[in-house]
Design a protein around this motif. Structure first.
Motif, PDB file in Angstrom:
ATOM      1  N   LEU A  29       0.839  -1.199   0.000  1.00 58.10           N
ATOM      2  CA  LEU A  29       0.000   0.000   0.000  1.00 58.10           C
ATOM      3  C   LEU A  29       0.881   1.260   0.000  1.00 58.10           C
ATOM      4  N   PRO A  30       1.543   1.559  -1.101  1.00 52.51           N
ATOM      5  CA  PRO A  30       2.425   2.734  -1.126  1.00 52.51           C
ATOM      6  C   PRO A  30       1.623   4.041  -1.078  1.00 52.51           C
ATOM      7  N   ALA A  31       2.259   5.087  -0.585  1.00 52.10           N
ATOM      8  CA  ALA A  31       1.635   6.417  -0.534  1.00 52.10           C
ATOM      9  C   ALA A  31       1.383   6.901  -1.955  1.00 52.10           C
ATOM     10  N   PRO A  32       0.366   7.718  -2.136  1.00 46.81           N
ATOM     11  CA  PRO A  32      -0.569   8.234  -1.135  1.00 46.81           C
ATOM     12  C   PRO A  32      -1.710   7.249  -0.883  1.00 46.81           C
ATOM     13  N   LYS A  33      -1.996   7.000   0.379  1.00 47.23           N
ATOM     14  CA  LYS A  33      -3.079   6.104   0.757  1.00 47.23           C
ATOM     15  C   LYS A  33      -3.683   6.569   2.075  1.00 47.23           C
ATOM     16  N   LEU A  34      -4.987   6.364   2.212  1.00 46.30           N
ATOM     17  CA  LEU A  34      -5.713   6.532   3.470  1.00 46.30           C
ATOM     18  C   LEU A  34      -6.144   5.130   3.863  1.00 46.30           C
ATOM     19  N   VAL A  35      -5.629   4.644   4.997  1.00 46.26           N
ATOM     20  CA  VAL A  35      -5.851   3.269   5.422  1.00 46.26           C
ATOM     21  C   VAL A  35      -6.528   3.270   6.791  1.00 46.26           C
ATOM     22  N   VAL A  36      -7.650   2.569   6.887  1.00 49.65           N
ATOM     23  CA  VAL A  36      -8.322   2.396   8.174  1.00 49.65           C
ATOM     24  C   VAL A  36      -7.685   1.189   8.858  1.00 49.65           C
ATOM     25  N   LEU A  37      -7.265   1.377  10.094  1.00 52.46           N
ATOM     26  CA  LEU A  37      -6.591   0.349  10.886  1.00 52.46           C
ATOM     27  C   LEU A  37      -7.518  -0.045  12.028  1.00 52.46           C
ATOM     28  N   ARG A  38      -8.023  -1.287  11.993  1.00 51.89           N
ATOM     29  CA  ARG A  38      -8.970  -1.745  13.010  1.00 51.89           C
ATOM     30  C   ARG A  38      -8.347  -2.808  13.891  1.00 51.89           C
ATOM     31  N   GLY A  39      -8.740  -2.801  15.156  1.00 54.52           N
ATOM     32  CA  GLY A  39      -8.285  -3.825  16.084  1.00 54.52           C
ATOM     33  C   GLY A  39      -8.507  -3.376  17.511  1.00 54.52           C
ATOM     34  N   ASP A  40      -8.765  -4.331  18.378  1.00 56.49           N
ATOM     35  CA  ASP A  40      -8.968  -4.032  19.788  1.00 56.49           C
ATOM     36  C   ASP A  40      -7.673  -3.545  20.436  1.00 56.49           C
ATOM     37  N   LEU A  41      -7.791  -3.032  21.638  1.00 60.57           N
ATOM     38  CA  LEU A  41      -6.636  -2.632  22.428  1.00 60.57           C
ATOM     39  C   LEU A  41      -5.702  -3.832  22.567  1.00 60.57           C
ATOM     40  N   GLY A  42      -4.428  -3.624  22.271  1.00 61.40           N
ATOM     41  CA  GLY A  42      -3.454  -4.699  22.380  1.00 61.40           C
ATOM     42  C   GLY A  42      -3.358  -5.588  21.146  1.00 61.40           C
ATOM     43  N   ALA A  43      -4.065  -5.240  20.084  1.00 66.22           N
ATOM     44  CA  ALA A  43      -4.040  -6.068  18.871  1.00 66.22           C
ATOM     45  C   ALA A  43      -2.719  -5.949  18.113  1.00 66.22           C
ATOM     46  N   GLY A  44      -1.954  -4.884  18.374  1.00 65.46           N
ATOM     47  CA  GLY A  44      -0.671  -4.717  17.701  1.00 65.46           C
ATOM     48  C   GLY A  44      -0.653  -3.617  16.647  1.00 65.46           C
ATOM     49  N   LYS A  45      -1.635  -2.731  16.691  1.00 65.38           N
ATOM     50  CA  LYS A  45      -1.725  -1.672  15.680  1.00 65.38           C
ATOM     51  C   LYS A  45      -0.485  -0.766  15.700  1.00 65.38           C
ATOM     52  N   THR A  46      -0.077  -0.324  16.876  1.00 68.95           N
ATOM     53  CA  THR A  46       1.090   0.560  16.961  1.00 68.95           C
ATOM     54  C   THR A  46       2.361  -0.176  16.560  1.00 68.95           C
ATOM     55  N   THR A  47       2.471  -1.455  16.899  1.00 63.41           N
ATOM     56  CA  THR A  47       3.628  -2.248  16.473  1.00 63.41           C
ATOM     57  C   THR A  47       3.678  -2.340  14.955  1.00 63.41           C
ATOM     58  N   LEU A  48       2.532  -2.529  14.319  1.00 66.57           N
ATOM     59  CA  LEU A  48       2.468  -2.571  12.863  1.00 66.57           C
ATOM     60  C   LEU A  48       2.935  -1.243  12.272  1.00 66.57           C
ATOM     61  N   VAL A  49       2.490  -0.136  12.856  1.00 67.20           N
ATOM     62  CA  VAL A  49       2.897   1.193  12.381  1.00 67.20           C
ATOM     63  C   VAL A  49       4.404   1.383  12.576  1.00 67.20           C
ATOM     64  N   LYS A  50       4.961   0.844  13.651  1.00 65.68           N
ATOM     65  CA  LYS A  50       6.424   0.923  13.843  1.00 65.68           C
ATOM     66  C   LYS A  50       7.156   0.222  12.705  1.00 65.68           C
ATOM     67  N   GLY A  51       6.655  -0.922  12.280  1.00 68.60           N
ATOM     68  CA  GLY A  51       7.260  -1.622  11.145  1.00 68.60           C
ATOM     69  C   GLY A  51       7.173  -0.811   9.869  1.00 68.60           C
ATOM     70  N   MET A  52       6.059  -0.123   9.689  1.00 67.98           N
ATOM     71  CA  MET A  52       5.899   0.737   8.514  1.00 67.98           C
ATOM     72  C   MET A  52       6.889   1.897   8.572  1.00 67.98           C
ATOM     73  N   ALA A  53       7.042   2.480   9.755  1.00 67.71           N
ATOM     74  CA  ALA A  53       7.991   3.586   9.936  1.00 67.71           C
ATOM     75  C   ALA A  53       9.407   3.131   9.576  1.00 67.71           C
ATOM     76  N   ALA A  54       9.778   1.940  10.025  1.00 64.94           N
ATOM     77  CA  ALA A  54      11.121   1.419   9.722  1.00 64.94           C
ATOM     78  C   ALA A  54      11.331   1.307   8.216  1.00 64.94           C
ATOM     79  N   ALA A  55      10.320   0.796   7.511  1.00 66.14           N
ATOM     80  CA  ALA A  55      10.446   0.634   6.056  1.00 66.14           C
ATOM     81  C   ALA A  55      10.573   1.971   5.345  1.00 66.14           C
ATOM     82  N   LEU A  56       9.939   3.003   5.890  1.00 65.12           N
ATOM     83  CA  LEU A  56       9.946   4.318   5.247  1.00 65.12           C
ATOM     84  C   LEU A  56      11.140   5.188   5.660  1.00 65.12           C
TER      85      LEU A  56
END
Length: 148
Positions: A29-56
């Motif tokens: 999903l390369p930029a530009p993109k608007l992505v809805v991120l769903r998941g309960d508390l503790g699902a790993g959403k922020t960890t996923l975003v950290k991985g995206m940050a590393a790639a970018l």
């Protein structure tokens, strides 16, 4: 709402695996993109975003959940990673006040929106959705990535 035309199911069994999936998703999903991120508390959403940050090429150690600040922006080599949390918002007008549509229209921005599914306008404009849930074992995460 427009239907998703493509989907990919992913699974990880560790924090490092979730980070790696985040890196892979920036290619899917390369930029530009608007992505809805769903998941309960503790699902790993922020960890996923950290991985995206590393790639970018953005500073991974600065990535935190935007629950109270609503918006965090991380500058990568060529792409800005913008992470929003709309949980505390109640009305469509509040979204406009954040400048979400301007962020989503920026050609250099990958915009990740938690709790965007609360608002029809966000879902209508979304280019993709990532749903995360906890698997059967402690660090297992199941992801459904859908996009058009």
């Amino acid at each position: 709402m427009k239907a998703w035309t493509m989907q990919k199911r992913l699974r990880t069994r560790s924090v490092n695996g979730t980070l790696a999936l985040g890196e892979m998703i920036t290619e899917l999903l390369p930029a530009p993109k608007l992505v809805v991120l769903r998941g309960d508390l503790g699902a790993g959403k922020t960890t996923l975003v950290k991985g995206m940050a590393a790639a970018l090429g953005a500073p991974v150690d600065e990535v935190t959940s935007p629950t109270f600040t609503l918006v965090h922006e991380y500058r990568g080599r060529k792409t800005r990673l913008i992470h929003l949390d709309l949980y505390r918002l109640e009305r469509e007008e509040e979204i406009e006040g954040l400048g979400l549509w301007e962020m989503a229209d920026a050609p250099d921005a990958l915009v990740m929106v938690e709790w965007g599914d609360k608002f029809a306008s966000v879902m209508e404009r979304a280019d993709a959705e990532i749903a995360m849930e906890q698997g059967e074992v402690e660090n297992e995460r199941l992801l459904m990535v859908q996009w058009r």
